[in-house]
Design a protein around this motif. Sequence first.
Motif, PDB file in Angstrom:
ATOM      1  N   LEU A  29     -38.262  -6.435  33.244  1.00 37.80           N
ATOM      2  CA  LEU A  29     -39.257  -7.266  33.896  1.00 37.80           C
ATOM      3  C   LEU A  29     -38.983  -8.692  33.454  1.00 37.80           C
ATOM      4  O   LEU A  29     -39.085  -9.005  32.268  1.00 37.80           O
ATOM      5  CB  LEU A  29     -40.669  -6.824  33.500  1.00 37.80           C
ATOM      6  CG  LEU A  29     -41.798  -7.613  34.152  1.00 37.80           C
ATOM      7  CD1 LEU A  29     -41.786  -7.439  35.664  1.00 37.80           C
ATOM      8  CD2 LEU A  29     -43.135  -7.177  33.578  1.00 37.80           C
ATOM      9  N   LEU A  30     -38.617  -9.558  34.386  1.00 34.58           N
ATOM     10  CA  LEU A  30     -38.191 -10.916  34.060  1.00 34.58           C
ATOM     11  C   LEU A  30     -39.258 -11.967  34.364  1.00 34.58           C
ATOM     12  O   LEU A  30     -39.009 -13.154  34.194  1.00 34.58           O
ATOM     13  CB  LEU A  30     -36.903 -11.240  34.831  1.00 34.58           C
ATOM     14  CG  LEU A  30     -35.746 -10.273  34.573  1.00 34.58           C
ATOM     15  CD1 LEU A  30     -34.581 -10.583  35.488  1.00 34.58           C
ATOM     16  CD2 LEU A  30     -35.323 -10.311  33.115  1.00 34.58           C
TER      17      LEU A  30
ATOM     18  N   GLN B   5     -39.706 -11.850  41.192  1.00 35.38           N
ATOM     19  CA  GLN B   5     -38.892 -10.653  41.033  1.00 35.38           C
ATOM     20  C   GLN B   5     -39.486  -9.572  41.921  1.00 35.38           C
ATOM     21  O   GLN B   5     -40.705  -9.508  42.111  1.00 35.38           O
ATOM     22  CB  GLN B   5     -38.874 -10.194  39.573  1.00 35.38           C
ATOM     23  CG  GLN B   5     -37.930  -9.057  39.310  1.00 35.38           C
ATOM     24  CD  GLN B   5     -37.858  -8.672  37.845  1.00 35.38           C
ATOM     25  OE1 GLN B   5     -38.759  -8.960  37.065  1.00 35.38           O
ATOM     26  NE2 GLN B   5     -36.777  -8.007  37.469  1.00 35.38           N
ATOM     27  N   CYS B   6     -38.639  -8.720  42.453  1.00 35.82           N
ATOM     28  CA  CYS B   6     -39.096  -7.636  43.333  1.00 35.82           C
ATOM     29  C   CYS B   6     -38.830  -6.281  42.696  1.00 35.82           C
ATOM     30  O   CYS B   6     -37.894  -6.122  41.923  1.00 35.82           O
ATOM     31  CB  CYS B   6     -38.353  -7.690  44.663  1.00 35.82           C
ATOM     32  SG  CYS B   6     -38.738  -9.148  45.628  1.00 35.82           S
ATOM     33  N   VAL B   7     -39.651  -5.353  43.075  1.00 37.87           N
ATOM     34  CA  VAL B   7     -39.433  -3.950  42.723  1.00 37.87           C
ATOM     35  C   VAL B   7     -39.327  -3.193  44.046  1.00 37.87           C
ATOM     36  O   VAL B   7     -40.036  -3.497  45.000  1.00 37.87           O
ATOM     37  CB  VAL B   7     -40.559  -3.400  41.818  1.00 37.87           C
ATOM     38  CG1 VAL B   7     -41.910  -3.490  42.493  1.00 37.87           C
ATOM     39  CG2 VAL B   7     -40.267  -1.979  41.382  1.00 37.87           C
ATOM     40  N   ALA B   8     -38.398  -2.270  44.110  1.00 41.17           N
ATOM     41  CA  ALA B   8     -38.169  -1.542  45.359  1.00 41.17           C
ATOM     42  C   ALA B   8     -38.059  -0.049  45.080  1.00 41.17           C
ATOM     43  O   ALA B   8     -37.548   0.360  44.031  1.00 41.17           O
ATOM     44  CB  ALA B   8     -36.877  -2.032  46.011  1.00 41.17           C
ATOM     45  N   PRO B   9     -38.533   0.761  46.027  1.00 40.82           N
ATOM     46  CA  PRO B   9     -38.374   2.205  45.849  1.00 40.82           C
ATOM     47  C   PRO B   9     -36.899   2.594  45.920  1.00 40.82           C
ATOM     48  O   PRO B   9     -36.170   2.130  46.789  1.00 40.82           O
ATOM     49  CB  PRO B   9     -39.168   2.801  47.015  1.00 40.82           C
ATOM     50  CG  PRO B   9     -39.287   1.708  48.016  1.00 40.82           C
ATOM     51  CD  PRO B   9     -39.207   0.413  47.266  1.00 40.82           C
ATOM     52  N   ASP B  10     -36.475   3.392  44.974  1.00 44.29           N
ATOM     53  CA  ASP B  10     -35.104   3.918  44.957  1.00 44.29           C
ATOM     54  C   ASP B  10     -35.131   5.241  44.195  1.00 44.29           C
ATOM     55  O   ASP B  10     -35.029   5.259  42.971  1.00 44.29           O
ATOM     56  CB  ASP B  10     -34.157   2.923  44.286  1.00 44.29           C
ATOM     57  CG  ASP B  10     -32.710   3.381  44.331  1.00 44.29           C
ATOM     58  OD1 ASP B  10     -32.451   4.561  44.676  1.00 44.29           O
ATOM     59  OD2 ASP B  10     -31.831   2.578  43.995  1.00 44.29           O
TER      60      ASP B  10
ATOM     61  N   MET C 132     -35.505  -2.687  39.979  1.00 39.68           N
ATOM     62  CA  MET C 132     -35.925  -4.083  39.864  1.00 39.68           C
ATOM     63  C   MET C 132     -34.815  -4.999  40.379  1.00 39.68           C
ATOM     64  O   MET C 132     -33.631  -4.752  40.167  1.00 39.68           O
ATOM     65  CB  MET C 132     -36.213  -4.447  38.405  1.00 39.68           C
ATOM     66  CG  MET C 132     -37.291  -3.605  37.752  1.00 39.68           C
ATOM     67  SD  MET C 132     -38.911  -3.764  38.484  1.00 39.68           S
ATOM     68  CE  MET C 132     -39.343  -5.423  38.004  1.00 39.68           C
ATOM     69  N   SER C 133     -35.217  -6.087  41.037  1.00 40.31           N
ATOM     70  CA  SER C 133     -34.250  -7.086  41.480  1.00 40.31           C
ATOM     71  C   SER C 133     -33.900  -7.990  40.307  1.00 40.31           C
ATOM     72  O   SER C 133     -34.510  -7.932  39.238  1.00 40.31           O
ATOM     73  CB  SER C 133     -34.845  -7.939  42.603  1.00 40.31           C
ATOM     74  OG  SER C 133     -35.843  -8.823  42.081  1.00 40.31           O
ATOM     75  N   ALA C 134     -32.930  -8.858  40.538  1.00 41.78           N
ATOM     76  CA  ALA C 134     -32.683  -9.942  39.596  1.00 41.78           C
ATOM     77  C   ALA C 134     -33.864 -10.912  39.699  1.00 41.78           C
ATOM     78  O   ALA C 134     -34.630 -10.865  40.647  1.00 41.78           O
ATOM     79  CB  ALA C 134     -31.375 -10.656  39.956  1.00 41.78           C
ATOM     80  N   GLY C 135     -34.019 -11.752  38.722  1.00 41.09           N
ATOM     81  CA  GLY C 135     -35.090 -12.743  38.767  1.00 41.09           C
ATOM     82  C   GLY C 135     -34.674 -13.963  39.574  1.00 41.09           C
ATOM     83  O   GLY C 135     -33.486 -14.231  39.771  1.00 41.09           O
ATOM     84  N   LEU C 136     -35.661 -14.701  40.065  1.00 43.94           N
ATOM     85  CA  LEU C 136     -35.420 -15.930  40.821  1.00 43.94           C
ATOM     86  C   LEU C 136     -36.338 -17.012  40.314  1.00 43.94           C
ATOM     87  O   LEU C 136     -37.540 -16.783  40.141  1.00 43.94           O
ATOM     88  CB  LEU C 136     -35.683 -15.688  42.309  1.00 43.94           C
ATOM     89  CG  LEU C 136     -35.628 -16.923  43.210  1.00 43.94           C
ATOM     90  CD1 LEU C 136     -34.208 -17.444  43.329  1.00 43.94           C
ATOM     91  CD2 LEU C 136     -36.189 -16.606  44.586  1.00 43.94           C
ATOM     92  N   ARG C 137     -35.789 -18.179  40.014  1.00 38.91           N
ATOM     93  CA  ARG C 137     -36.582 -19.343  39.651  1.00 38.91           C
ATOM     94  C   ARG C 137     -36.503 -20.334  40.801  1.00 38.91           C
ATOM     95  O   ARG C 137     -35.421 -20.666  41.275  1.00 38.91           O
ATOM     96  CB  ARG C 137     -36.056 -20.000  38.382  1.00 38.91           C
ATOM     97  CG  ARG C 137     -36.836 -21.264  38.015  1.00 38.91           C
ATOM     98  CD  ARG C 137     -36.374 -21.879  36.735  1.00 38.91           C
ATOM     99  NE  ARG C 137     -35.001 -22.361  36.887  1.00 38.91           N
ATOM    100  CZ  ARG C 137     -34.301 -22.893  35.891  1.00 38.91           C
ATOM    101  NH1 ARG C 137     -34.805 -22.991  34.689  1.00 38.91           N
ATOM    102  NH2 ARG C 137     -33.080 -23.317  36.113  1.00 38.91           N
ATOM    103  N   ALA C 138     -37.657 -20.789  41.276  1.00 42.26           N
ATOM    104  CA  ALA C 138     -37.704 -21.750  42.385  1.00 42.26           C
ATOM    105  C   ALA C 138     -38.518 -22.963  41.970  1.00 42.26           C
ATOM    106  O   ALA C 138     -39.500 -22.833  41.233  1.00 42.26           O
ATOM    107  CB  ALA C 138     -38.326 -21.109  43.623  1.00 42.26           C
ATOM    108  N   THR C 139     -38.106 -24.142  42.436  1.00 42.57           N
ATOM    109  CA  THR C 139     -38.819 -25.373  42.165  1.00 42.57           C
ATOM    110  C   THR C 139     -39.486 -25.813  43.451  1.00 42.57           C
ATOM    111  O   THR C 139     -38.823 -25.926  44.491  1.00 42.57           O
ATOM    112  CB  THR C 139     -37.861 -26.471  41.656  1.00 42.57           C
ATOM    113  OG1 THR C 139     -37.200 -25.971  40.486  1.00 42.57           O
ATOM    114  CG2 THR C 139     -38.618 -27.738  41.309  1.00 42.57           C
TER     115      THR C 139
END
Length: 75
Positions: free
Chosen positions: A12-13, A50-55, A65-72
């Motif tokens: 969890l990021l 960050q996203c979580v997806a069923p798999d 879990m997806s990779a994390g994303l930082r947005a400005t």
Amino acid sequence: PLAMIGMPNCSLLTSIELSAATGIAPNGTSSWTVPLPGDRALLGAEIFLQCVAPDPTANALGLAMSAGLRATLGW
């Protein structure tokens, strides 16, 4: 690491102050629109996503879990 809840090799990021669920399109994509006020105080603010997806094959919990994303923020 999220191994303690059945998701080894996942992390969890982000913090979890805000969570939202979206549907998943047949092509595997998803989108989420958030209206932001035109407040200059938000310019340069950073958000982390960050996203979580069923798999079902990913792990015992059946989630990935997806990779994390930082947005400005800016306009």
